[in-house]
Design a protein around this motif. Structure first.
Motif, short mmCIF file in Angstrom:
data_model
loop_
_atom_site.label_atom_id
_atom_site.label_comp_id
_atom_site.label_asym_id
_atom_site.label_seq_id
_atom_site.Cartn_x
_atom_site.Cartn_y
_atom_site.Cartn_z
N LEU A 100 0.75 -1.14 -0.02
CA LEU A 100 0.27 -0.15 0.00
C LEU A 100 0.81 1.30 0.11
CD1 LEU A 100 -3.29 1.01 0.07
CD2 LEU A 100 -2.71 0.97 2.57
N SER A 101 2.03 1.22 0.75
CA SER A 101 3.04 2.52 0.75
C SER A 101 3.34 2.94 -0.74
CB SER A 101 3.99 2.44 1.86
OG SER A 101 4.84 3.29 1.78
N ARG A 102 3.07 4.21 -0.63
CA ARG A 102 3.22 5.00 -1.85
C ARG A 102 4.74 5.50 -1.98
NH1 ARG A 102 -1.01 6.64 0.05
NH2 ARG A 102 -0.32 8.55 0.62
N ASN A 103 5.21 6.17 -0.71
CA ASN A 103 6.49 6.53 -0.70
C ASN A 103 7.60 5.36 0.08
OD1 ASN A 103 6.15 6.65 2.16
ND2 ASN A 103 6.33 8.96 2.20
N LYS A 104 7.06 4.35 0.23
CA LYS A 104 7.73 3.31 0.77
C LYS A 104 8.55 3.56 2.28
CE LYS A 104 6.99 0.65 -2.43
NZ LYS A 104 5.62 -0.06 -2.31
N ASN A 105 7.67 4.26 3.11
CA ASN A 105 8.03 4.68 4.29
C ASN A 105 6.84 4.60 5.16
OD1 ASN A 105 9.44 6.21 6.52
ND2 ASN A 105 9.42 8.07 5.45
N ILE A 106 7.06 3.42 6.00
CA ILE A 106 6.25 2.75 6.85
C ILE A 106 6.32 3.11 8.27
CG2 ILE A 106 4.92 0.64 7.38
CD1 ILE A 106 5.79 -0.24 4.52
N GLY A 107 5.19 3.38 8.98
CA GLY A 107 5.30 3.38 10.41
C GLY A 107 4.73 2.12 11.21
N LEU A 108 5.36 1.68 12.07
CA LEU A 108 4.89 0.27 12.76
C LEU A 108 4.64 0.98 14.58
CD1 LEU A 108 4.06 -2.62 13.31
CD2 LEU A 108 6.36 -3.03 13.72
N PHE A 109 3.27 0.96 14.53
CA PHE A 109 2.97 1.30 15.93
C PHE A 109 2.37 0.43 16.85
CE2 PHE A 109 -0.66 3.85 18.21
CZ PHE A 109 0.27 4.18 19.37
N ALA A 110 3.23 -0.32 17.76
CA ALA A 110 3.06 -1.48 18.61
C ALA A 110 3.45 -1.62 19.78
CB ALA A 110 3.68 -2.55 17.74
N THR A 111 3.45 -2.74 20.56
CA THR A 111 4.04 -2.83 21.77
C THR A 111 5.68 -3.04 21.76
OG1 THR A 111 3.63 -5.21 21.44
CG2 THR A 111 1.69 -3.96 22.56
N ASN A 112 6.30 -3.10 23.06
CA ASN A 112 7.68 -3.24 23.02
C ASN A 112 7.98 -4.58 22.26
OD1 ASN A 112 8.55 -0.82 24.04
ND2 ASN A 112 8.28 -1.51 26.09
N LYS A 113 7.30 -5.75 22.74
CA LYS A 113 7.63 -6.91 22.32
C LYS A 113 7.41 -6.99 20.72
CE LYS A 113 6.46 -11.88 23.02
NZ LYS A 113 5.40 -12.74 23.65
#
Length: 166
Positions: free
Chosen positions: A10-23
């Motif tokens: 899906l990413s157009r600029n190939k810059n993705i964020g992952l919002f998650a837990t520490n684990k």
């Protein structure tokens, strides 16, 4: 399982964020998913373990301002890093999606693993004996680390009966 594969597509600029837990952010499994399905992307990871507790204990009684205040550090991080696609890497975080979309603004894609987790859950339940899964509205947990009673508030909020642990 964070939705890294759909985010990479899906990413157009190939810059993705992952919002998650520490684990999730730190485990090798996550990095293997990135290497396999988003190798041409930059993945910026942001962990907020306190959000799990917030969702479990406060999300349904929190004001819009409280929810916004809770997730603003993550939104600011992803904005500063130019991400165009953000993965909600924990099923708890899906409760924050609407507010997160508002903060991030248009042009930002948000993906999660709801569909994949749902399909996997159903596959685990198929073939169970009726005595193991009686009732129409059951609440199952998937964590060995937390006891099902820790989720009583959410279960009761939706009027669900305990289904056990998968």
């Amino acid at each position: 399982v964070p939705a890294i594969k759909p985010a990479g597509i899906l990413s157009r600029n190939k810059n993705i964020g992952l919002f998650a837990t520490n684990k999730t952010v730190s485990q090798a499994y996550t990095q293997n998913l990135i290497d396999s399905f988003a190798s041409g992307c930059t993945v910026k990871k942001f962990a907020m373990p306190e959000i799990v507790s917030f969702v479990e204990h406060s999300i349904f009684t929190a004001s819009r301002e409280e929810i916004t205040r809770m997730i603003t550090p993550a939104a600011d991080f992803f904005k500063a890093n130019g991400t165009d696609t953000i993965i909600l890497g924990c099923t708890h975080f899906t409760y924050l999606e609407e507010t997160f979309r508002e903060i991030m603004g248009p042009g930002i894609s948000i993906v999660d693993s709801r569909e994949g987790v749902g399909k996997r859950t159903l596959s685990l339940l198929i073939g169970k004996k009726p005595s193991e899964c009686s009732g129409e509205n059951l609440f199952f947990t998937t964590s060995e680390e937390k006891k099902p009673e820790n989720y009583r508030f959410i279960r009761d909020y939706f009027g669900l009966e305990p289904g056990g642990e998968i």
